[in-house]
Design a protein around this motif. Sequence first.
Motif, PDB file in Angstrom:
ATOM      1  N   LEU A   1      97.301  80.529  93.166  1.00  0.00           N
ATOM      2  CA  LEU A   1      97.050  79.127  93.463  1.00  0.00           C
ATOM      3  C   LEU A   1      97.138  78.864  94.971  1.00  0.00           C
ATOM      4  CD1 LEU A   1      96.417  76.386  92.232  1.00  0.00           C
ATOM      5  CD2 LEU A   1      98.877  76.028  91.949  1.00  0.00           C
ATOM      6  N   MET A   2      98.062  79.530  95.643  1.00  0.00           N
ATOM      7  CA  MET A   2      98.175  79.379  97.097  1.00  0.00           C
ATOM      8  C   MET A   2      96.904  79.868  97.789  1.00  0.00           C
ATOM      9  SD  MET A   2     102.123  80.557  97.583  1.00  0.00           S
ATOM     10  CE  MET A   2     102.406  80.064  99.287  1.00  0.00           C
ATOM     11  N   VAL A   3      96.322  80.943  97.270  1.00  0.00           N
ATOM     12  CA  VAL A   3      95.081  81.466  97.838  1.00  0.00           C
ATOM     13  C   VAL A   3      93.966  80.431  97.688  1.00  0.00           C
ATOM     14  CG1 VAL A   3      93.321  83.269  97.627  1.00  0.00           C
ATOM     15  CG2 VAL A   3      95.752  83.877  97.493  1.00  0.00           C
TER      16      VAL A   3
ATOM     17  N   TYR B   1      92.674  88.388  95.452  1.00  0.00           N
ATOM     18  CA  TYR B   1      94.113  88.526  95.691  1.00  0.00           C
ATOM     19  C   TYR B   1      94.765  89.318  94.559  1.00  0.00           C
ATOM     20  CZ  TYR B   1      99.064  87.465  95.948  1.00  0.00           C
ATOM     21  OH  TYR B   1     100.436  87.582  95.979  1.00  0.00           O
ATOM     22  N   TYR B   2      94.412  89.007  93.335  1.00  0.00           N
ATOM     23  CA  TYR B   2      94.990  89.740  92.211  1.00  0.00           C
ATOM     24  C   TYR B   2      94.634  91.225  92.295  1.00  0.00           C
ATOM     25  CZ  TYR B   2      95.866  85.172  90.073  1.00  0.00           C
ATOM     26  OH  TYR B   2      96.297  83.899  89.814  1.00  0.00           O
ATOM     27  N   LEU B   3      93.393  91.537  92.628  1.00  0.00           N
ATOM     28  CA  LEU B   3      92.971  92.940  92.758  1.00  0.00           C
ATOM     29  C   LEU B   3      93.717  93.613  93.904  1.00  0.00           C
ATOM     30  CD1 LEU B   3      89.106  92.528  92.254  1.00  0.00           C
ATOM     31  CD2 LEU B   3      90.829  93.143  90.532  1.00  0.00           C
ATOM     32  N   TRP B   4      93.846  92.905  95.028  1.00  0.00           N
ATOM     33  CA  TRP B   4      94.572  93.437  96.187  1.00  0.00           C
ATOM     34  C   TRP B   4      96.032  93.673  95.819  1.00  0.00           C
ATOM     35  CZ3 TRP B   4      98.782  91.693  98.958  1.00  0.00           C
ATOM     36  CH2 TRP B   4      99.018  92.300 100.186  1.00  0.00           C
TER      37      TRP B   4
ATOM     38  N   GLU C   1      92.949  89.884 103.147  1.00  0.00           N
ATOM     39  CA  GLU C   1      94.099  90.090 104.030  1.00  0.00           C
ATOM     40  C   GLU C   1      94.145  89.045 105.141  1.00  0.00           C
ATOM     41  OE1 GLU C   1      94.060  94.261 105.084  1.00  0.00           O
ATOM     42  OE2 GLU C   1      94.892  94.821 103.117  1.00  0.00           O
ATOM     43  N   SER C   2      92.991  88.619 105.624  1.00  0.00           N
ATOM     44  CA  SER C   2      92.941  87.539 106.600  1.00  0.00           C
ATOM     45  C   SER C   2      93.454  86.238 105.979  1.00  0.00           C
ATOM     46  CB  SER C   2      91.500  87.361 107.098  1.00  0.00           C
ATOM     47  OG  SER C   2      91.403  86.238 107.929  1.00  0.00           O
ATOM     48  N   VAL C   3      93.055  85.964 104.742  1.00  0.00           N
ATOM     49  CA  VAL C   3      93.530  84.776 104.027  1.00  0.00           C
ATOM     50  C   VAL C   3      95.041  84.843 103.831  1.00  0.00           C
ATOM     51  CG1 VAL C   3      93.495  83.623 101.761  1.00  0.00           C
ATOM     52  CG2 VAL C   3      91.343  84.237 102.893  1.00  0.00           C
TER      53      VAL C   3
END
Length: 181
Positions: free
Chosen positions: A26-28, A107-110, A146-148
């Motif tokens: 959610l933060m993403v 994000y989940y994949l990362w 990663e930038s996000v």
Amino acid sequence: MATTLDDIVAAERDPSLEPPVRITGLMVQYYEVCRRELWFMSRGIDIDRDAANIRRGTHVDESSYRDLRESFQVNGRISIDVVDSGEIMEVKVSSTLEEPARLQLLYYLWYLEEVLDIEKDGVLAYPTERKRERVTLDEENRERIESVLRGIVEVVDSETPPALEKKPVCEACLYQDLCWM
């Protein structure tokens, strides 16, 4: 000393360490849609989870593809769905906010790859639109997420909320009274 992604990953891998920032999907999304919204949420100023659009999204998520996916909690705060093909699925009501949804899935994949050493591909699904998109964590997407994540840390660590900025999403935002009073 500034928080780095390495600090976050190390703390996520070691349960005895407290992560400097606990980043959620959610933060993403909030980072991409409105950084001010992210700042409020990071301070425990939460929206009304009983609002109609929140209930609609929850219903679509809970009722779509239920026979094809299993839900898992990762480290007590990240909820992922794995479809029978082994891919990670993220279900959204509409593609209106497609990039934030894509970033959440990335994000989940990362997170799975960096923290748990699990490599997966993803599927972004919009059941009401009968639309699906395959998402992979390639080098370009890795750099983007990663930038996000670095940006999220910067917003969360800030003493004050980001500047007020009028956007089309403000009219439907559940934080609008806080911003525009």
